[in-house]
Design a protein around this motif. Structure first.
Motif, PDB file in Angstrom:
ATOM      1  N   LEU A   1       5.832 -10.005   0.910  1.00 29.06           N
ATOM      2  CA  LEU A   1       5.458  -8.995  -0.074  1.00 29.06           C
ATOM      3  C   LEU A   1       4.440  -8.011   0.492  1.00 29.06           C
ATOM      4  CD1 LEU A   1       5.313 -11.150  -3.319  1.00 29.06           C
ATOM      5  CD2 LEU A   1       7.095  -9.545  -2.622  1.00 29.06           C
ATOM      6  N   SER A   2       3.573  -8.471   1.384  1.00 31.00           N
ATOM      7  CA  SER A   2       2.638  -7.555   2.042  1.00 31.00           C
ATOM      8  C   SER A   2       3.385  -6.573   2.942  1.00 31.00           C
ATOM      9  CB  SER A   2       1.603  -8.329   2.865  1.00 31.00           C
ATOM     10  OG  SER A   2       0.762  -9.090   2.041  1.00 31.00           O
TER      11      SER A   2
ATOM     12  N   ASP B   1       6.482  -5.745   2.573  1.00 27.65           N
ATOM     13  CA  ASP B   1       7.220  -4.892   1.642  1.00 27.65           C
ATOM     14  C   ASP B   1       6.341  -3.732   1.175  1.00 27.65           C
ATOM     15  OD1 ASP B   1       9.549  -4.350  -0.132  1.00 27.65           O
ATOM     16  OD2 ASP B   1       8.112  -4.819  -1.714  1.00 27.65           O
ATOM     17  N   SER B   2       5.078  -4.017   0.860  1.00 29.83           N
ATOM     18  CA  SER B   2       4.141  -2.959   0.469  1.00 29.83           C
ATOM     19  C   SER B   2       3.958  -1.952   1.598  1.00 29.83           C
ATOM     20  CB  SER B   2       2.779  -3.563   0.098  1.00 29.83           C
ATOM     21  OG  SER B   2       2.853  -4.285  -1.094  1.00 29.83           O
TER      22      SER B   2
ATOM     23  N   LYS C   1       6.884   0.307   1.881  1.00 32.23           N
ATOM     24  CA  LYS C   1       6.969   1.205   0.720  1.00 32.23           C
ATOM     25  C   LYS C   1       5.800   2.192   0.684  1.00 32.23           C
ATOM     26  CE  LYS C   1       9.705  -1.519  -2.579  1.00 32.23           C
ATOM     27  NZ  LYS C   1      10.388  -2.386  -1.632  1.00 32.23           N
TER      28      LYS C   1
ATOM     29  N   GLU D   1       2.673   1.728   0.452  1.00 36.22           N
ATOM     30  CA  GLU D   1       1.544   1.401  -0.413  1.00 36.22           C
ATOM     31  C   GLU D   1       0.265   1.369   0.440  1.00 36.22           C
ATOM     32  OE1 GLU D   1       1.469   0.813  -3.675  1.00 36.22           O
ATOM     33  OE2 GLU D   1       3.622   0.956  -4.063  1.00 36.22           O
TER      34      GLU D   1
ATOM     35  N   MET E   1      -2.666   0.060   2.440  1.00 35.89           N
ATOM     36  CA  MET E   1      -2.958  -1.208   3.109  1.00 35.89           C
ATOM     37  C   MET E   1      -4.420  -1.154   3.537  1.00 35.89           C
ATOM     38  SD  MET E   1       0.059  -2.591   2.855  1.00 35.89           S
ATOM     39  CE  MET E   1      -0.018  -4.059   3.893  1.00 35.89           C
TER      40      MET E   1
ATOM     41  N   ASP F   1      -2.728  -5.651   0.812  1.00 32.94           N
ATOM     42  CA  ASP F   1      -2.362  -4.602  -0.132  1.00 32.94           C
ATOM     43  C   ASP F   1      -3.033  -4.928  -1.461  1.00 32.94           C
ATOM     44  OD1 ASP F   1       0.580  -5.551  -1.847  1.00 32.94           O
ATOM     45  OD2 ASP F   1      -0.597  -6.867  -0.566  1.00 32.94           O
ATOM     46  N   THR F   2      -2.930  -4.023  -2.414  1.00 33.26           N
ATOM     47  CA  THR F   2      -3.603  -4.244  -3.699  1.00 33.26           C
ATOM     48  C   THR F   2      -2.656  -4.025  -4.873  1.00 33.26           C
ATOM     49  OG1 THR F   2      -4.473  -1.981  -3.516  1.00 33.26           O
ATOM     50  CG2 THR F   2      -5.954  -3.776  -2.933  1.00 33.26           C
ATOM     51  N   ARG F   3      -1.400  -4.407  -4.683  1.00 36.67           N
ATOM     52  CA  ARG F   3      -0.468  -4.346  -5.815  1.00 36.67           C
ATOM     53  C   ARG F   3      -0.681  -5.581  -6.685  1.00 36.67           C
ATOM     54  NH1 ARG F   3       5.594  -3.303  -4.170  1.00 36.67           N
ATOM     55  NH2 ARG F   3       5.142  -4.813  -2.534  1.00 36.67           N
TER      56      ARG F   3
ATOM     57  N   PHE G   1       1.795  -6.764  -9.369  1.00 35.79           N
ATOM     58  CA  PHE G   1       3.204  -7.067  -9.127  1.00 35.79           C
ATOM     59  C   PHE G   1       3.600  -8.443  -9.649  1.00 35.79           C
ATOM     60  CE2 PHE G   1       1.739  -8.298  -4.668  1.00 35.79           C
ATOM     61  CZ  PHE G   1       1.894  -9.650  -4.838  1.00 35.79           C
TER      62      PHE G   1
ATOM     63  N   GLN H   1       9.508  -8.801  -7.367  1.00 35.42           N
ATOM     64  CA  GLN H   1       9.435  -8.227  -6.024  1.00 35.42           C
ATOM     65  C   GLN H   1      10.309  -8.989  -5.025  1.00 35.42           C
ATOM     66  OE1 GLN H   1       7.835  -5.511  -5.074  1.00 35.42           O
ATOM     67  NE2 GLN H   1       6.847  -5.070  -7.025  1.00 35.42           N
TER      68      GLN H   1
END
Length: 233
Positions: free
Chosen positions: A92-93, A95-96, A99, A101, A103, A113-115, A118, A123
């Protein structure tokens, strides 16, 4: 009314957080507890929920910084080593990252990351590209073996484990993927046992605190791609 960080561009968000970050670090040096300190400074600075979450992810007490930095190993030092991956954390990191996002380079030397909002279950349905990027890195890094550990509680983890096993075989990587109902416990126990001599790939601070050596795969990919993380300095 507090503004959401979503209303700020990344440069503006970084600028807004620089002084609170400095203030929190200064207070932490005196031994005050992290979460109470962040809450105190965030209240004073009138920060929103997302901004507080970023500071919580990025800023660490001095003792955590020292111990975690010592455990971090270089991207090119896992050849012929057994590698245990914190599956969803890593995928997932990455993936961020793919995308675009933000980092963040955290005080303990790891990329996060700071999603925070989610849903792992949601995800996890869209991480094939992230998996391909991780497998490409592993092919070049040449570990002795690779084990992906996935949270059994997340929907379709069993299917994902089977998919990962097929992809490992396709890429000629010696490894396996399995699910567990106690993923964090397994990572800490297996990674903290000197007899196993495992490297654990994760950015989860609680896990890092218990293992002997940790690898930051998102950071390795960013270095390869020439992408700089966001730094609150």
């Amino acid at each position: 009314m507090q503004e959401s960080s979503a209303t700020f561009s990344l440069p503006d968000l970084k600028e807004k957080l620089l002084k609170p970050a400095r203030d929190i670090r200064s207070i932490l040096r005196w031994g005050y507890p992290k979460f109470a300190t962040i809450r105190f400074v965030a209240d004073h600075s009138q920060l929103g929920v997302e901004e507080r979450h970023i500071l919580t992810r990025v800023i660490m007490p001095p003792d955590k910084i020292v111990s975690r930095v010592r455990k971090k190993i270089a991207c090119d030092s896992i050849e012929d080593r057994d590698l245990l991956l914190d599956g969803y954390n890593v995928l997932l990191s990455v993936d961020s990252l793919l995308k675009n996002e933000p980092m963040w380079f955290c005080d303990d030397g790891y990329i996060r990351d700071t999603r925070y909002y989610f849903s792992k279950a949601h995800q996890a349905e869209d991480i094939e590209e992230a998996l391909d990027s991780v497998l490409e890195f592993l092919s070049e890094a040449s570990p002795k073996s690779v084990t992906f550990l996935l949270d059994a509680q997340i929907s379709r983890s069993g299917e994902l484990a089977g998919f990962i096993r097929r992809k490992l075989k396709e890429n000629g990587i010696s490894g396996k993927a399995r699910t567990s109902k106690t993923t964090d416990f397994d990572l800490k126990t297996e990674g903290g046992n000197p007899e196993n001599n495992l490297v654990v790939a994760t950015s989860d601070g609680i896990v890092i605190d218990s293992v002997l050596q940790a690898l930051d795969i998102p950071a390795c990919l960013m270095e390869k791609m020439g992408i700089e993380p966001v730094r609150l300095y």
